[in-house]
Enzyme design. Sequence first.
Site, PDB file in Angstrom:
ATOM      1  N   ARG A   3     -30.876 -52.571 -21.535  1.00  0.00           N
ATOM      2  CA  ARG A   3     -29.769 -51.495 -21.386  1.00  0.00           C
ATOM      3  C   ARG A   3     -28.726 -51.434 -20.800  1.00  0.00           C
ATOM      4  NH1 ARG A   3     -30.385 -48.544 -16.833  1.00  0.00           N
ATOM      5  NH2 ARG A   3     -32.420 -48.662 -16.462  1.00  0.00           N
TER       6      ARG A   3
ATOM      7  N   HIS B  16     -30.840 -45.482 -17.288  1.00  0.00           N
ATOM      8  CA  HIS B  16     -32.317 -44.936 -18.101  1.00  0.00           C
ATOM      9  C   HIS B  16     -31.882 -43.347 -18.827  1.00  0.00           C
ATOM     10  CE1 HIS B  16     -36.158 -44.066 -18.714  1.00  0.00           C
ATOM     11  NE2 HIS B  16     -35.718 -43.090 -18.210  1.00  0.00           N
TER      12      HIS B  16
ATOM     13  N   TYR C  11     -29.644 -50.855  -8.454  1.00  0.00           N
ATOM     14  CA  TYR C  11     -31.044 -50.922  -7.836  1.00  0.00           C
ATOM     15  C   TYR C  11     -30.805 -52.465  -9.175  1.00  0.00           C
ATOM     16  CZ  TYR C  11     -31.368 -48.344 -12.349  1.00  0.00           C
ATOM     17  OH  TYR C  11     -31.565 -47.701 -13.319  1.00  0.00           O
TER      18      TYR C  11
END
Length: 386
Positions: free
Chosen positions: A280, A284, A293
């Site tokens: 990805r 998200h 993160y």
Amino acid sequence: MPVTTAGFGPDLVEVFGPSQRDGGPDLIQLLTPEGERVHHPELDLDFSAEQLRGFYRDMVLTRRIDTEATALQRHGELGIWAQLLGQEAAQIGAGRALKKQDFVFPTYREHGVAYCKGVDPLNLLGLFRGVDHGAWDPNENNFGLYTIVIGAQALHATGYAMGIQRDGDVGTGDPDRDAAVIAHFGDGASSQGDVNEAFIFAASYNAPVVFFCQNNQWAISEPIERQSRIPLYQRALGFGFPGVRVDGNDVLATYAVTQAALQRAREGQGPTFVEAYTYRMGAHTTTDDPTRYRLNDDVEHWKLKDPIARLEVYLRRNGLVDDAFVDELKQEADELGHHLREGCKALPDPKPMDMFDHVYAEETEELRVQREGFASYLETFEGGHH
């Protein structure tokens, strides 16, 4: 193009290997990140120039849908948007492997698969704009409504697959009748109970379903290393059906593997787990900040594996596209972007009474009472607001 189901039988471990890790040497791949065509001894196809250009066009237009929707959300026209940046090959490869009679149960990110099944992307925008719950007819496109509950669609897909199995639409030998079902979900959903329960039922009843997991390596902010001690595709063996890992940034390999898995299901050979190993590159959703993160170096590394760029390199190297083709496609993408921008802003707001229209196939007495009560309540406002 011939369809092969080789590599999905008892020799699964020998063909795909238990040692596969982090992509691994046995990762099924037909097009390298550098745009080199390679071949697989069990799962390989001959692609026509028209097909290859079609895959490229599909991915470019799908990325444009994603880009425009993200921009619309940033401008306050959508409440949220789930990006698919970097996952175009996994979705287009799987979507184009479907036959008309095959049914898709998506998550909330399968914009490319929806495109392949003929769903107007404006209908997707309506859902994320909050003016409807998904305005397309699942029976028209054999494409289910988006599922927000993580992993629930795996159970829906398995139940539907058991239904067409009992209807006699599997294993007849008629290519226009035999059907399969595919359930899309991410690596995070593979940790959900619903998905594992679906595996159990599918294996027990030999259901004609393909579990297609886009392993983009992040369940929101949770890396795959904290979700599974083994590669996800190997989990399938514990349930009693084959699992394979394909390069999810390789549209050719994804198409070949998904086509074989779907054909296996149509023939009555039961379920298959396909792990599309991808990444990805975006967030998200548009409410997420992935810089909190994950490392930017990882993103830059995966940009070198961009699914659209690798196919374009191959097409140009082999004289299958030129600047004129790419420019014409860019113009088509611009027209699509304009259609989405103007169409999104013109979507009508829902009427309050619309919420009662699609609750049940037949109105129950309880729903009728609720409808009448709510209508009476609306009448207390000036104009009734129907």
